[in-house]
Design a protein around this motif. Structure first.
Motif, PDB file in Angstrom:
ATOM      1  N   TYR A   6       0.850  -1.209   0.000  1.00  0.00           N
ATOM      2  CA  TYR A   6       0.000   0.000   0.000  1.00  0.00           C
ATOM      3  C   TYR A   6       0.876   1.246   0.000  1.00  0.00           C
ATOM      4  CZ  TYR A   6      -4.492  -2.364   0.818  1.00  0.00           C
ATOM      5  OH  TYR A   6      -5.629  -3.125   0.696  1.00  0.00           O
ATOM      6  N   ASP A   7       1.875   1.260   0.870  1.00  0.00           N
ATOM      7  CA  ASP A   7       2.773   2.418   0.963  1.00  0.00           C
ATOM      8  C   ASP A   7       3.491   2.665  -0.366  1.00  0.00           C
ATOM      9  OD1 ASP A   7       2.076   2.896   3.599  1.00  0.00           O
ATOM     10  OD2 ASP A   7       3.812   1.804   4.426  1.00  0.00           O
ATOM     11  N   LYS A   9       2.464   1.797  -3.457  1.00  0.00           N
ATOM     12  CA  LYS A   9       1.518   2.306  -4.468  1.00  0.00           C
ATOM     13  C   LYS A   9       1.143   3.766  -4.183  1.00  0.00           C
ATOM     14  CE  LYS A   9      -0.485  -1.969  -6.133  1.00  0.00           C
ATOM     15  NZ  LYS A   9      -0.320  -1.871  -7.559  1.00  0.00           N
ATOM     16  N   ILE A  10       0.981   4.105  -2.921  1.00  0.00           N
ATOM     17  CA  ILE A  10       0.680   5.496  -2.551  1.00  0.00           C
ATOM     18  C   ILE A  10       1.841   6.397  -2.957  1.00  0.00           C
ATOM     19  CG2 ILE A  10       0.390   7.057  -0.575  1.00  0.00           C
ATOM     20  CD1 ILE A  10      -1.278   4.739   0.742  1.00  0.00           C
ATOM     21  N   ALA A  11       3.076   5.961  -2.663  1.00  0.00           N
ATOM     22  CA  ALA A  11       4.265   6.736  -3.026  1.00  0.00           C
ATOM     23  C   ALA A  11       4.385   6.894  -4.537  1.00  0.00           C
ATOM     24  CB  ALA A  11       5.521   6.073  -2.458  1.00  0.00           C
ATOM     25  N   GLU A  12       4.085   5.832  -5.287  1.00  0.00           N
ATOM     26  CA  GLU A  12       4.133   5.905  -6.754  1.00  0.00           C
ATOM     27  C   GLU A  12       3.166   6.961  -7.277  1.00  0.00           C
ATOM     28  OE1 GLU A  12       3.346   2.064  -8.474  1.00  0.00           O
ATOM     29  OE2 GLU A  12       5.006   1.135  -7.389  1.00  0.00           O
ATOM     30  N   VAL A 129      -4.752   7.696  -4.438  1.00  0.00           N
ATOM     31  CA  VAL A 129      -4.100   7.809  -3.129  1.00  0.00           C
ATOM     32  C   VAL A 129      -5.144   7.745  -2.018  1.00  0.00           C
ATOM     33  CG1 VAL A 129      -2.876   9.403  -1.573  1.00  0.00           C
ATOM     34  CG2 VAL A 129      -2.025   9.016  -3.901  1.00  0.00           C
ATOM     35  N   THR A 130      -6.226   8.485  -2.180  1.00  0.00           N
ATOM     36  CA  THR A 130      -7.296   8.484  -1.175  1.00  0.00           C
ATOM     37  C   THR A 130      -7.866   7.078  -1.006  1.00  0.00           C
ATOM     38  OG1 THR A 130      -7.839  10.787  -1.671  1.00  0.00           O
ATOM     39  CG2 THR A 130      -9.535   9.493  -0.564  1.00  0.00           C
ATOM     40  N   SER A 131      -8.120   6.415  -2.114  1.00  0.00           N
ATOM     41  CA  SER A 131      -8.666   5.054  -2.078  1.00  0.00           C
ATOM     42  C   SER A 131      -7.688   4.087  -1.423  1.00  0.00           C
ATOM     43  CB  SER A 131      -8.993   4.603  -3.505  1.00  0.00           C
ATOM     44  OG  SER A 131      -9.431   3.270  -3.505  1.00  0.00           O
ATOM     45  N   THR A 134      -7.546   4.594   2.293  1.00  0.00           N
ATOM     46  CA  THR A 134      -8.733   4.016   2.929  1.00  0.00           C
ATOM     47  C   THR A 134      -8.591   2.499   3.035  1.00  0.00           C
ATOM     48  OG1 THR A 134     -10.116   5.817   2.101  1.00  0.00           O
ATOM     49  CG2 THR A 134     -11.250   3.794   2.774  1.00  0.00           C
ATOM     50  N   GLU A 135      -8.187   1.870   1.941  1.00  0.00           N
ATOM     51  CA  GLU A 135      -7.994   0.419   1.942  1.00  0.00           C
ATOM     52  C   GLU A 135      -6.921   0.009   2.948  1.00  0.00           C
ATOM     53  OE1 GLU A 135      -7.254  -1.249  -1.968  1.00  0.00           O
ATOM     54  OE2 GLU A 135      -8.754   0.076  -2.856  1.00  0.00           O
ATOM     55  N   LYS A 136      -5.844   0.780   3.002  1.00  0.00           N
ATOM     56  CA  LYS A 136      -4.753   0.492   3.935  1.00  0.00           C
ATOM     57  C   LYS A 136      -5.257   0.581   5.374  1.00  0.00           C
ATOM     58  CE  LYS A 136      -0.331   2.291   5.574  1.00  0.00           C
ATOM     59  NZ  LYS A 136       0.633   3.388   5.442  1.00  0.00           N
ATOM     60  N   ALA A 137      -6.036   1.614   5.664  1.00  0.00           N
ATOM     61  CA  ALA A 137      -6.573   1.766   7.016  1.00  0.00           C
ATOM     62  C   ALA A 137      -7.464   0.578   7.374  1.00  0.00           C
ATOM     63  CB  ALA A 137      -7.350   3.072   7.136  1.00  0.00           C
TER      64      ALA A 137
END
Length: 157
Positions: A6-7, A9-12, A129-131, A134-137
């Protein structure tokens, strides 16, 4: 997906946003340069028009002063000067300047469209990123619940 995935993909996505923003900055600079150049062409065209109008006015003034005393040869001479001032070369230069301004306008529109595409891509990345956050949380909450359940089961034994 794991927390690290997740981290990643968010960073990408955040990195992509930064890249798009840099590209937009370059496109905006190119647009500014084109607009400056277009303004210079317009100013030059104005000078061309003003110079031709002043020359035409002076020629007409001279022929008016001389009036009937001007022979047919002189009339022909002044007519040729007027053709030079407002003739084919003038029209060609004027229309060339107008065509150049039109091409610049088309390029500016093209660059503005590219900026719109980049802004759309930024919106897509931000939504991703928002999605992902949310999924990560949710993933972390489920993982914590499972670990708590496992810990409780281990204490009960």
């Amino acid at each position: 997906m794991t927390e690290a995935e997740y981290d990643s993909k968010i960073a990408e996505n955040r990195q992509a946003v930064t890249g798009y923003q840099q590209e937009i900055g370059k496109l905006e600079e190119e647009i500014r340069e084109l607009k400056t150049f277009r303004t210079e062409l317009c100013n030059f065209q104005d000078v061309l028009h003003d110079t031709a109008s002043r020359a035409e006015g002076q020629i007409n003034g001279i022929t008016g002063l001389v009036g009937m005393a001007v022979s047919a040869v002189s009339q022909n001479f002044f007519s040729k000067i007027l053709q030079t001032v407002r003739g084919e070369e003038y029209v060609s230069a004027d229309s060339g300047l107008t065509a150049s301004q039109d091409r610049i306008d088309e390029k500016i529109t093209e660059l503005q469209n590219k900026i719109g595409q980049k802004q759309s891509a930024i919106s897509t990345c931000n939504a991703s990123v928002t999605s992902l956050e949310t999924e990560k949380a949710q993933y972390l909450a489920e993982k914590a619940a499972e670990e708590a359940k496992a810990a409780a089961a281990g204490e009960g034994a």
